[in-house]
Design an enzyme around this catalytic site. Structure first.
Site, PDB file in Angstrom:
ATOM      1  N   SER A 257      -2.611  21.284  -7.308  1.00 61.12           N
ATOM      2  CA  SER A 257      -3.535  21.372  -8.285  1.00 61.12           C
ATOM      3  C   SER A 257      -3.838  23.130  -8.707  1.00 61.12           C
ATOM      4  O   SER A 257      -3.995  23.984  -7.817  1.00 61.12           O
ATOM      5  CB  SER A 257      -5.238  21.057  -7.689  1.00 61.12           C
TER       6      SER A 257
ATOM      7  N   ARG B 114     -12.841  24.145  -1.191  1.00 61.95           N
ATOM      8  CA  ARG B 114     -11.654  24.971  -1.340  1.00 61.95           C
ATOM      9  C   ARG B 114     -11.910  26.272  -1.147  1.00 61.95           C
ATOM     10  O   ARG B 114     -11.586  27.499  -1.935  1.00 61.95           O
ATOM     11  CB  ARG B 114     -11.173  24.785  -2.783  1.00 61.95           C
TER      12      ARG B 114
ATOM     13  N   GLU C  31      -6.982  27.975  -8.632  1.00 57.63           N
ATOM     14  CA  GLU C  31      -6.669  27.595  -7.253  1.00 57.63           C
ATOM     15  C   GLU C  31      -5.763  28.710  -6.566  1.00 57.63           C
ATOM     16  O   GLU C  31      -5.871  29.438  -5.621  1.00 57.63           O
ATOM     17  CB  GLU C  31      -6.418  26.269  -6.988  1.00 57.63           C
TER      18      GLU C  31
END
Ligand SMILES: Cc1cc2nc3c(=O)[nH]c(=O)nc-3n(C[C@H](O)[C@H](O)[C@H](O)COP(=O)(O)OP(=O)(O)OC[C@H]3O[C@@H](n4cnc5c(N)ncnc54)[C@H](O)[C@@H]3O)c2cc1C
Length: 355
Positions: free
Chosen positions: A249, A165, A350
């Site tokens: 998420s 990520r 995130e």
């Protein structure tokens, strides 16, 4: 002529459907439009924010006192090469349209990334991934505008510094580039490789892969499996599913050193938690599912606080059920501090907060 709209509502440009108005808003269909927009912001001495599909963005309730520059460039090119096919996609293409295009063309490498919302230009930023695949595996090159010099620059895969990520574009180079185009290298001779156990068993139980004749059919079967699993978890955008009003998420899965992981096991025992956290293989350390930590800290699926909450179908997705950005951020902070207190781990958010 680039058009600049004033006092433009932002909420509907994001999957959270949250946020106030932008002082100025413009859509850029090509590089010249992007350069015009930057010059406009500079001439007014205001900040600007680059917006893709808004599926990883949280706008403040107060909006954005600057220019929101929405990427709207289009185009997908197909270039046949001796050892595969190169797909070059404009930053403003919907990511899932590119996935569909690859699958229809019998090209493997992105089928497990089906159903991820957002635009192509954002995919390298957090190295989008799902079901055992990441875009870093297929990205050949990223083309961008350097926001300091306004020149075009190109980054080969190894120069993007991809990790879980992350990439240079959301780490040391945050805000330094507008990604204008991404080139992917895909595989023509494929037997889809299904690495994720949940997907593997779902496909094994529902599809007879060996009976499918063409590569495109096999890839399509994988796509359908991924979409079915994602739907169950509200991980595809569906206007009729209130649990999909999220950014997917909300927290990254923490990657711990072995020492920190051992410490987590100690804390679990001290806190009377009988089962140990499941772990994922990760080259960078021990990856622990953030969803497990949330549930153990009492933030179970369906947890609500005011107008926001935890998705009823996925413990890691925070959802706007008709609340505000303030409520969402307060809930996120409450979760983070509960997990720090209980497990000594600070979860990293995130989605990007724009205020
Ligand atoms: C239901 C749901 C499921 C999801 N599932 C997944 C998943 O499985 N895996 C996963 O990795 N992610 C997932 N996401 C998160 C999200 O879809 C991805 O991060 C996606 O790549 C974001 O794309 P976007 O165009 O919407 O980006 P935006 O939200 O518009 O932008 C995100 C960030 O990228 C920057 N940015 C966007 N475009 C450009 C550009 N062209 N140049 C420079 N900067 C740019 C923005 O400034 C911002 O900082 C999910 C989200 C939702 C809502």
């Amino acid at each position: 002529m680039t058009e600049f709209l004033e006092n433009f509502p932002l909420a509907n440009l994001t999957t959270f459907k949250l946020g106030g108005n932008a002082r100025y808003f413009t859509e850029c269909r090509n590089t010249d439009g992007m350069l015009d927009a930057i010059r406009f912001a500079e001439s007014k001495n205001i900040r600007y924010h680059i917006l893709g599909g808004g599926s990883n963005t949280i706008f403040s309730d107060d909006g954005f006192d600057g220019l929101v520059l929405k990427i709207a460039s289009r185009g997908i090119q197909f270039v046949r090469e001796p050892d595969g096919v190169m797909i070059v996609a404009a930053a403003g293409e919907q990511w899932d349209d590119v996935v569909k295009f690859c699958i229809r063309s019998g090209l493997g490498g992105v089928e497990c990334l089906s159903g991820i919302p957002g635009l192509v230009g954002a995919t390298p930023i957090q190295n989008v991934g799902a079901y055992g695949q990441e875009v870093a595996e297929t990205i050949l090159e990223v083309k961008a505008i350097d926001l300091l010099t306004l020149r075009t620059v190109r980054f080969r895969n190894s120069e993007c510094r991809f990790g879980y990520r992350r990439s240079r574009f959301n780490q040391e180079d945050t805000g330094k580039f507008i990604i204008t185009e991404v080139a992917f290298k895909l595989n023509t001779v494929v037997q889809p490789e299904i690495r994720y156990p949940e997907l593997r068993s779902f496909i094994a139980s529902s599809i007879e892969m060996e009976k499918l004749a063409s590569e495109a059919e096999k890839l399509e079967a994988v796509r359908n499996g991924v979409l079915a699993l994602r739907r169950k978890k509200s991980m595809v955008i569906d206007e009729s599913d209130p649990n999909s009003q999220s950014a997917g998420s909300f927290f990254k899965n923490p990657v711990l050193t072995q020492d920190k992981f051992d410490h987590l096991l100690d804390l679990c025992r001290k806190n009377g938690i009988e089962d140990s956290p499941p772990t994922f293989p990760s080259g960078e350390g021990v990856k622990v599912p953030a969803a497990w930590l949330l549930e153990k800290a009492g933030f179970h699926k369906g947890f609500r606080k005011g107008g926001v909450g935890v998705s009823a179908n996925h413990a890691l997705a925070l959802v706007n059920y008709g609340g505000t950005t303030r409520e969402l951020l307060l809930l996120a902070e409450e979760i983070q501090s509960a997990i720090v207190q209980q497990f000594g781990i600070l979860l990293e958010r995130e989605p990007v907060l724009v205020q």
